[in-house]
Design an enzyme around this catalytic site. Structure first.
Site, PDB file in Angstrom:
ATOM      1  CG  ASP A  47      -1.947   1.079   1.207  1.00 10.71           C
ATOM      2  OD1 ASP A  47      -2.941   0.911   0.483  1.00 10.71           O
ATOM      3  OD2 ASP A  47      -1.763   2.099   1.899  1.00 10.71           O
ATOM      4  CG  ASN A  55      -4.466  11.423  -4.930  1.00 11.08           C
ATOM      5  OD1 ASN A  55      -3.622  11.489  -5.813  1.00 11.08           O
ATOM      6  ND2 ASN A  55      -5.327  10.440  -4.857  1.00 11.08           N
ATOM      7  CG  ASP A  64      -4.671   8.927 -11.978  1.00 10.76           C
ATOM      8  OD1 ASP A  64      -5.035   8.375 -10.910  1.00 10.76           O
ATOM      9  OD2 ASP A  64      -5.475   9.449 -12.782  1.00 10.76           O
ATOM     10  CD  GLU A  90      -4.537   4.218  -1.308  1.00  4.79           C
ATOM     11  OE1 GLU A  90      -4.723   4.402  -0.099  1.00  4.79           O
ATOM     12  OE2 GLU A  90      -5.430   4.399  -2.155  1.00  4.79           O
TER      13      GLU A  90
END
Length: 174
Positions: A47, A55, A64, A90
């Site tokens: 992870d 983000n 992304d 993620e």
């Protein structure tokens, strides 16, 4: 056209890795195979640390790019017999046929260091240090069915996050 549809049904469009549907089918198949052969099977759950914060700081397009970069890194750094999948968001899962717990832990540590050494840019902006937390489980030590193996690897992943992130943790032995 049929090949394209089949490819799309098993691949994550963002990372190019296999998707959750393929993971589920592969776990059953690979577990039955290693049971027949009296071999082991390693599972790594990975992870991206602090991804939401990332983000929020850089934007979803930059997020992304991070996921795509990690996807390419995994494709380039797993054995041909391994199965790297995007589990969701993620989070990624790697199935390692014939890998002992010790081998899976070694591979997880190599992946952790490799991701940490990636230099990812969005446009001309370096995105800084990316770290990952990893949980490792293995058949037969941590379960004898796909659900238990994935659940134990996921629990180990959460322990890695609780213990400060950017680390590899093994599931507890049953």
């Amino acid at each position: 056209m049929r090949e394209t549809l089949q490819y799309q049904s098993f691949r994550d469009p963002l990372t190019g890795l296999f998707n959750r549907r393929y993971l589920d089918a592969s776990m059953d198949r690979e577990l039955h195979r290693v049971m027949r052969e009296d071999k082991s099977l390693g599972i790594i759950m990975l992870d991206v640390d602090h991804f939401k914060q990332f983000n929020d700081t850089f934007g979803h397009d930059a997020g992304d790019v991070v996921l795509q970069s990690i996807g390419r890194f995994l494709q380039d750094n797993v054995r041909q017999s391994d199965i790297a999948c995007r589990f969701g968001g993620e989070e990624f899962t790697i199935i390692l046929p014939h890998a002992s717990l010790e081998n899976a832990l070694e591979r997880a540590e190599q992946l952790r260091l490799g991701v940490k050494n990636l230099h990812i840019q969005y446009g001309n902006q370096p995105l800084g240090l990316i770290t990952v937390s990893l949980g490792v489980a293995a058949f037969p030590h941590h379960g004898e069915n796909p659900k238990d193996l994935l659940q134990n690897a996921d629990s180990a992943l959460y322990k890695a996050k609780e213990q400060g992130r950017d680390r590899v943790i093994s599931a507890n032995l049953i």
